[in-house]
Design an enzyme around this catalytic site. Sequence first.
Site, PDB file in Angstrom:
ATOM      1  N   ASP A 249     -17.321  67.409 -26.893  1.00 29.98           N
ATOM      2  CA  ASP A 249     -15.902  67.169 -26.612  1.00 29.98           C
ATOM      3  C   ASP A 249     -15.143  68.498 -26.483  1.00 29.98           C
ATOM      4  O   ASP A 249     -14.288  68.655 -25.605  1.00 29.98           O
ATOM      5  CB  ASP A 249     -15.284  66.324 -27.732  1.00 29.98           C
ATOM      6  CG  ASP A 249     -16.028  65.017 -27.947  1.00 29.98           C
ATOM      7  OD1 ASP A 249     -16.220  64.280 -26.966  1.00 29.98           O
ATOM      8  OD2 ASP A 249     -16.431  64.747 -29.086  1.00 29.98           O
ATOM      9  N   HIS A 277     -15.051  61.093 -33.195  1.00 26.12           N
ATOM     10  CA  HIS A 277     -15.681  61.121 -31.877  1.00 26.12           C
ATOM     11  C   HIS A 277     -15.502  59.736 -31.256  1.00 26.12           C
ATOM     12  O   HIS A 277     -16.408  58.904 -31.228  1.00 26.12           O
ATOM     13  CB  HIS A 277     -17.156  61.481 -32.006  1.00 26.12           C
ATOM     14  CG  HIS A 277     -17.891  61.481 -30.701  1.00 26.12           C
ATOM     15  ND1 HIS A 277     -17.607  62.367 -29.692  1.00 26.12           N
ATOM     16  CD2 HIS A 277     -18.882  60.686 -30.227  1.00 26.12           C
ATOM     17  CE1 HIS A 277     -18.398  62.128 -28.664  1.00 26.12           C
ATOM     18  NE2 HIS A 277     -19.174  61.091 -28.956  1.00 26.12           N
TER      19      HIS A 277
END
Length: 437
Positions: A249, A277
């Site tokens: 990410d 996440h």
Amino acid sequence: MAVAELSTSYTKTSLHSRLSLSTRLADHRRLALRPRLLPRTQTGRVYCSVVSNQVQAAAPLQAEEAKKKPECYGVFCLTYDLKAEDETKSWKKLINIAVSGAAGMISNHLLFKLASGEVFGPDQPIALKLLGSERSFQALEGVAMELEDSLFPLLREVSISIDPYDVFQDVEWALLIGAKPRGPGMERAGLLDINGQIFAKQGKALNAVASRNVKVIVVGNPCNTNALICLKNAPNIPAKNFHALTRLDENRAKCQLALKAGVFYDKVSNVTIWGNHSTTQVPDFLNARINGLPVKEVIKDTKWLEEEFTEKVQKRGGVLIEKWGRSSAASTSVSIVDAIRSLVTPTPEGDWFSSGVYTDGNPYGIAEGLVFSMPCRSKGDGDYELVKDIIFDDYLHGRIAKTEAELLAEKRCVAHLTGEGVAVCDLPEDTMLPGEM
């Protein structure tokens, strides 16, 4: 990002019957960690895929030795002696690395990076201990064969098993990639429970047999809560040693900022992914920098930063699947490499990296008892410290509060797996990531 690899019970007898023509030695020791090797005389035993009444029973001594020896694969079962005059100090002590989900697509990229020296360095010998499932065991043998055929000089041992207690024995690094993907109609709460049971079992195994200072990186989704379950089931290992992977990410956020600013990736620094996440994750542009300047001084389009940038990072995996028809296995493996390197090499001065870590004692006011992605710095010794010089505004505080609420709800949903009482699943909304499908 998860792959479907489940751990189940296992006996060494089942492995022996499937490792056709795998050679065992009477004097099994770890391979000498030196570049020039001389073979020992082989006095081993051959295991064949024939019925028991067709072969003569092994001598009792051989059977007893087989029980004591760790499983290994093919050429990696061989042991060598090194002449004293050939000794060199250029090779470090071998380190043991466990990988779960080892027959999956992410591991298919990652294992060869590990074996080549790309991760731990060109003078660091390693042993790979690969965890699979009964269903994937034949594929796991194929992985071991490819590792044999690649002739990596740093790769000194490979063992394969479906028992985490075998695989995690004495490991210094555990890369937990395997998890069940989310099927059609499955609620996120159901996924939390199914995968939570896998990571509870793996936590117990790590607690029992791994190095007391093992570093654990959880990749299988939902990775934050899976990491929490794992660490709660491993009370003898410091909670600080557990990480949930949010580096992909971070890498995606750096990519989007670089594209918008018209610079290359290396000009973007100090990027943090906060929280879970999931699609509640918070890519932090307030503290990020481009060419050393605050992002908001370089990219003055606040609406783009707060809306399009954030959404692109959160949903990048789904767009990739739509374009390519498969999940981001290669870039996930790269991000695992990045995450490990961030812990084994000193963080560049003034910069930091993102990792999902335990929140106890954090300086940001985030609820304790969670695994939450936060900014970290490392001296390169495998440890880290949380960054204190962070600025917040109302927008960032509000976004962090939302992802914090989600992780608190997930924690309540797996209370039965963390020893904290009866599970109560009141997840605020479904924030499934594509990798969970």
